[in-house]
Design an enzyme around this catalytic site. Structure first.
Site, short mmCIF file in Angstrom:
data_model
loop_
_atom_site.label_atom_id
_atom_site.label_comp_id
_atom_site.label_asym_id
_atom_site.label_seq_id
_atom_site.Cartn_x
_atom_site.Cartn_y
_atom_site.Cartn_z
CG LEU A 53 -58.34 125.90 50.31
CD1 LEU A 53 -58.84 124.18 50.43
CD2 LEU A 53 -57.41 126.02 49.28
CG ASP A 54 -61.18 131.05 46.23
OD1 ASP A 54 -60.59 131.79 46.95
OD2 ASP A 54 -61.48 131.17 45.05
NE ARG A 55 -70.10 130.28 51.09
CZ ARG A 55 -70.76 130.92 51.92
NH1 ARG A 55 -70.30 132.22 52.10
NH2 ARG A 55 -71.76 130.41 52.62
CB THR A 57 -61.66 125.94 46.30
OG1 THR A 57 -61.64 127.05 45.29
CG2 THR A 57 -60.47 125.12 46.02
CG HIS A 150 -61.09 134.62 43.00
ND1 HIS A 150 -62.24 135.50 42.70
CD2 HIS A 150 -61.37 134.06 43.86
CE1 HIS A 150 -62.72 135.43 43.83
NE2 HIS A 150 -62.65 134.79 44.50
#
Length: 238
Positions: A53-55, A57, A150
């Site tokens: 996961l994105d940091r 999120t 993203h």
């Protein structure tokens, strides 16, 4: 932060956790900041990255506990057999109650670290459904059929309603109670208002994935406190 408090499911093949926003999924190149994978390795040295996961999120992320599980689950992600559901707070009132964004995503060659919609990009498909329209914001469900960097963030921007507190694809402004509560007054103890939400308003909520024995695992990660509190305040004043 206790690692045990983040675990939402665990068996012999995988461990599923509810990642907080701001924590890296896996170590970055510099390796100076803690990551969820490194925390897991303290108790389970042989841990395998399946997805990330994105940091910014929060939400559901799984790691494999042995090489066989790693290969098995990675193949499911690559074959797009998993069902991935996210929840996000987008800016504004979305006119369509549901829809899909089918737009290829490519790396932005001008602004490194960001993505753009471009014909040279990889195919990307996102379904969306508005769950609650709060006028200033809309609480929205996203299902991603592909796993591009993203993806939800840039597809939300594409429909004209970027995610709240998105510093890359939106205005990056925190969510304040004063923006939607009439007659808002600061308490005497505070000189300035604290934001309800000061991080990307995106949460990986559910994941449906097939276990090696053939049965389906339906995993879910509850919302973290900041998103819960924001929604409660918006619902009070709908």
């Amino acid at each position: 932060m206790k690692l045990q408090d983040l675990i939402v499911f665990e068996n012999d093949d995988l461990v599923a956790l509810n990642k907080p926003s701001g924590l890296l999924s896996i170590p970055d190149r510099e390796g100076k900041e803690p990551s969820l994978k490194e925390l897991l390795q303290h108790t389970c040295p042989d841990i395998f990255t399946i997805h990330r996961l994105d940091r910014e999120t929060s939400g559901l992320i799984i790691f494999g506990k042995h090489a066989g599980a790693h290969k098995y689950f990675c193949q499911q992600f690559e074959a797009r057999k998993t069902i991935k559901i996210y929840n996000g707070l987008v800016i504004g009132s979305v006119p369509e109650p549901s829809g899909s964004v089918d737009a290829p995503i490519a790396e932005n060659m001008v602004k490194r670290g960001t993505m753009i919609i471009h014909r040279r990009g990889k195919p990307a498909l996102t379904d969306f459904k508005v769950l609650h329209d709060f006028t200033l914001y809309s609480w929205t469900e996203f299902r991603i059929h592909t796993g591009r960097t993203h993806q939800i963030r840039i597809h939300a921007k594409e429909i004209g309603h970027p995610l709240a507190v998105d510093t890359l694809y939106g205005d990056g402004k925190p969510v304040y109670l004063s923006s939607f509560k009439s007659k808002f007054n600061l308490s005497k103890e505070h000189l300035e208002e604290r934001p309800l939400l000061n991080r990307l308003a995106l949460h990986a909520a559910q994941l449906k994935i097939q276990a090696p024995d053939g049965h389906w695992l339906e995993l879910e990660a509850p919302l973290h406190k900041d998103l819960r509190a924001t929604l409660q305040q918006l619902q009070k004043r709908k």
